[in-house]
Design a protein around this motif. Structure first.
Motif, PDB file in Angstrom:
ATOM      1  N   GLY A   1       1.549   5.583  -0.876  1.00  0.00           N
ATOM      2  CA  GLY A   1       1.855   5.211  -2.250  1.00  0.00           C
ATOM      3  C   GLY A   1       1.680   6.394  -3.176  1.00  0.00           C
ATOM      4  O   GLY A   1       1.827   7.550  -2.798  1.00  0.00           O
ATOM      5  N   GLY A   2       1.346   6.109  -4.415  1.00  0.00           N
ATOM      6  CA  GLY A   2       1.235   7.160  -5.418  1.00  0.00           C
ATOM      7  C   GLY A   2       2.500   7.240  -6.234  1.00  0.00           C
ATOM      8  O   GLY A   2       3.616   7.150  -5.698  1.00  0.00           O
TER       9      GLY A   2
ATOM     10  N   VAL B   1      -4.834   9.172  -2.936  1.00  0.00           N
ATOM     11  CA  VAL B   1      -4.347   8.614  -4.201  1.00  0.00           C
ATOM     12  C   VAL B   1      -5.467   7.946  -4.987  1.00  0.00           C
ATOM     13  O   VAL B   1      -6.258   7.166  -4.438  1.00  0.00           O
TER      14      VAL B   1
ATOM     15  N   ARG C   1      -6.071   5.166  -7.164  1.00  0.00           N
ATOM     16  CA  ARG C   1      -5.406   3.913  -7.527  1.00  0.00           C
ATOM     17  C   ARG C   1      -5.781   3.499  -8.942  1.00  0.00           C
ATOM     18  O   ARG C   1      -6.954   3.539  -9.324  1.00  0.00           O
ATOM     19  N   ASN C   2      -4.767   3.090  -9.707  1.00  0.00           N
ATOM     20  CA  ASN C   2      -4.983   2.648 -11.085  1.00  0.00           C
ATOM     21  C   ASN C   2      -5.836   3.649 -11.846  1.00  0.00           C
ATOM     22  O   ASN C   2      -6.867   3.313 -12.426  1.00  0.00           O
TER      23      ASN C   2
ATOM     24  N   GLU D   1      -5.411   5.239   2.091  1.00  0.00           N
ATOM     25  CA  GLU D   1      -5.793   6.064   0.941  1.00  0.00           C
ATOM     26  C   GLU D   1      -4.765   7.143   0.637  1.00  0.00           C
ATOM     27  O   GLU D   1      -4.835   7.788  -0.409  1.00  0.00           O
TER      28      GLU D   1
ATOM     29  N   ASP E   1      -0.746   5.536 -10.327  1.00  0.00           N
ATOM     30  CA  ASP E   1      -1.455   5.907  -9.105  1.00  0.00           C
ATOM     31  C   ASP E   1      -1.256   7.404  -8.893  1.00  0.00           C
ATOM     32  O   ASP E   1      -0.175   7.843  -8.479  1.00  0.00           O
TER      33      ASP E   1
ATOM     34  N   TYR F   1       1.927   1.045 -13.537  1.00  0.00           N
ATOM     35  CA  TYR F   1       0.571   1.518 -13.240  1.00  0.00           C
ATOM     36  C   TYR F   1       0.674   3.003 -12.927  1.00  0.00           C
ATOM     37  O   TYR F   1       1.763   3.528 -12.659  1.00  0.00           O
TER      38      TYR F   1
END
Length: 401
Positions: free
Chosen positions: A314-315, A279, A281-282, A311, A264, A262
């Motif tokens: 991740g990434g 980030v 997302r998707n 928010e 991100d 995916y």
């Protein structure tokens, strides 16, 4: 009823927080859901609001003190400091049976007592004009107001210190915020623990600018006021390039390489307290309008410290745009554990050779910093060239060629 005010529950990625600002002090009336205190973490500023109408009775943690998840930081008295039903202006206090009030209390009209508390007037300094020398509301209104005394709050920890030398030169020493300290820690970590390298290219922004000029108004009408900017094109181009070169979208975890299925995409946003990276997302499933609206929302909430921790975690890849501040060229630093970051810069008109002729074109330098442990130079260059090709010929993004 006494209620313990606790710090919010921090996620696993946040170890502790710092008391940033107390907006209310002990004894000050507070309404339900009114902001009491800001707590700063290494990612966001969290707000704690009043659980009910009342007042703080005690502040246990002063500004600048470090706190843990769910730690008690203050005590709150529900109903304290709230308005009570007031008697009419001319109503006199009737003596109650079996009362424990002093003679002095009996000589004060209830409405006058309430008003005196609100104005901070010392009743002992007022001469009553009512029947039997009672103090009325008019007596309090006509009395000079004195500053209301508040219970002292804990002094800020590591408060700014100002020093002046003998020749009159002044220096101010300000404690580093947790967000700024965390940014410094991550930048040092990226510099010391990755084999970071940067490759550059330049892109002709003319085609995108013409496309934007042609469809800007229609885009806003169709998408309910969404503005057509440049970042949306770069996000879409980056997503397509990441699909073609999965190593740029990967990360290192110990001795393993994690390939993410995916995209991100983190977008660096500048705030008064430092840089944050919310980030998308998707991002592979987002349209241009979705990208532009989300980024704009991130920017507005980031300035107010309203972004959630989830928010900004991740990434798999990051885009940063120093061009909005006038940067012509820079080398962006990685956002670990990501393997690459794309830097956009200022659009500058320059003379370029086109089919043997010199033309003035709106050019932008692009920079891709990458972790050489995971990404080879060939892949990094191919990635940047793919971005360049799609920006200079936007149809490639639609056709995926």
């Amino acid at each position: 009823m006494t209620i313990e005010i606790k710090a919010p529950t921090f996620p696993e990625s946040v170890q502790d927080g710092t008391i940033a600002t107390w907006h209310k002090q002990p004894g000050e009336a507070v309404s339900r859901d009114e902001l009491i205190v800001d707590i700063e973490t290494d990612k966001v500023v969290l707000e704690v609001v009043a659980p009910a109408d009342g007042a703080l009775t005690e502040v246990l943690k002063g500004e600048g003190e470090v706190i843990l998840s769910n730690e008690v930081i203050a005590k709150f008295e529900a109903g304290a400091g709230t308005a009570q039903p007031a008697a009419s202006d001319n109503t006199e206090a009737a003596p109650a049976a079996n009362t424990s009030d002093s003679d002095e209390d009996a000589l004060v009209n209830p409405a006058a007592r309430k008003l005196a508390a609100e104005k901070g007037v010392d009743l002992a300094s007022i001469k009553g004009t009512g029947k039997g020398g009672r103090i009325t509301k008019d007596d309090v209104i006509n009395a000079p107001a004195a500053p209301a005394a508040k219970a002292p709050a804990p002094a800020p920890v590591n408060a700014p210190a100002v020093s002046t030398s003998a020749d009159g030169r002044t220096e101010k020493r300000v404690p580093m915020t947790r967000l700024r300290a965390r940014i410094a820690e991550r930048l040092l970590d990226a510099s010391q623990n990755t084999a970071m390298l940067t490759t550059f290219n330049e892109v002709n922004m003319g085609p995108i600018m013409e496309l934007r000029k042609k469809y800007k108004e229609q885009f806003e009408k169709v998408h309910n006021g969404s503005r057509l900017g440049f970042m949306g094109f770069f996000v879409k181009a980056a997503v397509e390039a990441l699909k073609r070169l999965p190593a740029v979208n990967a990360s290192i975890d110990g001795n393993d390489i994690v390939y993410h299925g995916y995209q991100d995409v983190g977008v660096a946003v500048s705030t008064p307290k430092g840089l944050v990276v919310p980030v998308l997302r998707n991002a592979e499933n987002m349209g241009l309008a979705d990208v532009e609206n989300t980024i704009r929302d991130f920017g507005m909430r980031a300035k107010d410290g309203k972004l959630g921790i989830e928010e900004m975690t991740g990434g798999t890849f990051t885009i940063t745009n120093g061009g909005v501040f006038g940067s012509l060229m820079s080398t962006p630093i990685l956002n670990p554990p990501q393997a690459a970051i794309l830097g956009m810069h200022k659009i500058q008109e320059r003379p370029m050779a086109v089919n043997g002729k010199v033309e003035i074109l709106p050019m932008m330098y692009l920079a891709l910093s990458y972790d050489h442990r995971l990404i080879d130079g060939k892949e990094a260059v191919q990635f940047l060239v793919a971005i360049k090709d799609m920006i200079e010929d936007p149809a490639r993004m639609l056709l995926e060629v």
